[in-house]
Design an enzyme around this catalytic site. Structure first.
Site, PDB file in Angstrom:
ATOM      1  N   GLU A  93      -4.295  14.497 -72.211  1.00  0.00           N
ATOM      2  CA  GLU A  93      -5.448  13.774 -72.764  1.00  0.00           C
ATOM      3  C   GLU A  93      -5.191  13.493 -74.227  1.00  0.00           C
ATOM      4  OE1 GLU A  93     -10.251  14.124 -73.519  1.00  0.00           O
ATOM      5  OE2 GLU A  93      -9.396  14.903 -71.652  1.00  0.00           O
ATOM      6  N   ASP A 106     -10.733   4.879 -80.780  1.00  0.00           N
ATOM      7  CA  ASP A 106     -11.290   3.991 -81.803  1.00  0.00           C
ATOM      8  C   ASP A 106     -11.034   2.540 -81.410  1.00  0.00           C
ATOM      9  OD1 ASP A 106     -12.011   2.593 -84.120  1.00  0.00           O
ATOM     10  OD2 ASP A 106     -11.309   4.200 -85.433  1.00  0.00           O
ATOM     11  N   LYS A 140     -13.171  -4.785 -86.067  1.00  0.00           N
ATOM     12  CA  LYS A 140     -12.851  -6.018 -86.793  1.00  0.00           C
ATOM     13  C   LYS A 140     -11.541  -6.630 -86.307  1.00  0.00           C
ATOM     14  CE  LYS A 140     -15.301  -4.533 -90.967  1.00  0.00           C
ATOM     15  NZ  LYS A 140     -15.197  -4.220 -92.414  1.00  0.00           N
ATOM     16  N   GLU A 144      -4.486  15.880 -80.230  1.00  0.00           N
ATOM     17  CA  GLU A 144      -5.552  15.527 -81.179  1.00  0.00           C
ATOM     18  C   GLU A 144      -5.025  15.626 -82.601  1.00  0.00           C
ATOM     19  OE1 GLU A 144      -8.405  14.159 -82.936  1.00  0.00           O
ATOM     20  OE2 GLU A 144      -8.957  14.432 -80.819  1.00  0.00           O
ATOM     21  N   ASP A 161     -16.932   2.835 -74.952  1.00  0.00           N
ATOM     22  CA  ASP A 161     -18.320   2.390 -75.039  1.00  0.00           C
ATOM     23  C   ASP A 161     -18.424   1.055 -75.779  1.00  0.00           C
ATOM     24  OD1 ASP A 161     -17.590   3.428 -77.504  1.00  0.00           O
ATOM     25  OD2 ASP A 161     -19.632   4.069 -77.994  1.00  0.00           O
ATOM     26  N   LYS A 189     -21.626  14.632 -75.089  1.00  0.00           N
ATOM     27  CA  LYS A 189     -22.882  14.526 -75.826  1.00  0.00           C
ATOM     28  C   LYS A 189     -23.028  13.139 -76.430  1.00  0.00           C
ATOM     29  CE  LYS A 189     -22.942  19.435 -77.087  1.00  0.00           C
ATOM     30  NZ  LYS A 189     -22.873  20.411 -78.213  1.00  0.00           N
ATOM     31  N   PHE A 190     -21.916  12.609 -76.931  1.00  0.00           N
ATOM     32  CA  PHE A 190     -21.904  11.268 -77.509  1.00  0.00           C
ATOM     33  C   PHE A 190     -22.310  10.233 -76.466  1.00  0.00           C
ATOM     34  CE2 PHE A 190     -19.346   7.362 -77.969  1.00  0.00           C
ATOM     35  CZ  PHE A 190     -19.792   6.917 -79.204  1.00  0.00           C
ATOM     36  N   GLU A 191     -21.790  10.383 -75.256  1.00  0.00           N
ATOM     37  CA  GLU A 191     -22.089   9.449 -74.174  1.00  0.00           C
ATOM     38  C   GLU A 191     -23.543   9.559 -73.731  1.00  0.00           C
ATOM     39  OE1 GLU A 191     -20.083   8.171 -69.875  1.00  0.00           O
ATOM     40  OE2 GLU A 191     -19.284   9.857 -71.048  1.00  0.00           O
TER      41      GLU A 191
END
Length: 238
Positions: free
Chosen positions: A68, A143, A147, A93, A179, A217-219
């Site tokens: 991952e 990310d 732009k 990460e 997302d 949690k973000f989702e």
């Protein structure tokens, strides 16, 4: 722990210069995160090296290995490792607090099928992962670089998915989620140009989030705000 580097390539795979596909915001580490790295890195951490890893020696067994990229604070990665003890997981990460948080959770659950690498994912794939060796790769909420002038920094490019393709075992999977709909469309377009991947969506585009991918949690916050999430699943062709 290793220094974090990154590489960049043209669409035809030629090396050009080092451009980050991420912004390195380390943030403040908690006492628990520092303690986890200081005391448990030998168990859960993998130092960067310029030679392929021996997965059997690393985990002490022969099992499917899932990578991952960009696991954030490690919540979903840890949950997936806990739910699938028959598989081994390696998380990559660049943000040290996330690395510490992931190790902290792994220690608390006494997981034996999870390791982490603190380094740029492209260089890890290039130098540490053997050809045809991994059962799958996961890239969730990378990310999107909104732009247009920053689109070259997007990780999902032709050269990157070609690199991943060389590391996947036959019928290995590549699971992505975002997302940001324009990035999802960009991903579809990039994969459509590569004959070595088969889209696993019955509609030829996106899949419903599979149960084995935990909702972050973000989702969940995004759902409350009626933000969409798009999952893509590809399999390496025979």
């Amino acid at each position: 722990m290793s220094n974090v580097l990154t590489s960049s390539y043209t669409e035809d795979g030629k090396y050009i210069k080092k451009i980050q596909s991420f912004v390195l915001r380390e943030g403040r580490m908690t006492k628990g995160q520092r303690h986890a790295i200081a005391n448990h890195w030998q168990t859960y951490g993998i130092d960067y090296q310029v030679q392929p890893l021996d997965f059997i020696a690393l985990f002490g067994r022969k099992a499917p290995v899932v990578l991952e990229i960009g696991f954030g604070m490690g919540d979903s990665l840890v949950a997936m490792a806990q739910a699938a003890p028959e598989k081994d997981f390696i998380g990559i990460e660049v943000h040290q607090p996330g690395v510490g948080a992931c190790i902290q959770q792994a220690v608390a659950l006494e997981l034996s099928n999870l390791k982490v690498i603190h380094h740029d994912a492209v260089e890890v794939l290039e130098n540490m992962i053997a050809v045809d060796s991994v059962a799958g790769l996961q890239l969730f909420f990378a990310d999107p670089w909104h732009k247009k002038r920053h689109h070259k920094r997007r990780l999902v490019q032709t050269s990157f998915i070609e690199l991943v393709h060389t590391k996947l075992a036959v019928q290995g999977f590549f699971h992505l989620a975002t997302d940001w709909h324009p990035y999802a469309v960009h991903m579809l377009e990039v994969f459509a140009e590569h004959a070595g991947y088969e889209n696993q969506s019955v509609t030829g585009d996106f899949i419903v989030r599979p149960p084995h991918r935990p909702m972050t949690k973000f989702e969940k916050r995004g759902q409350r705000l009626e933000h969409g999430v798009w999952d893509l699943l590809y399999q390496k062709a025979d």
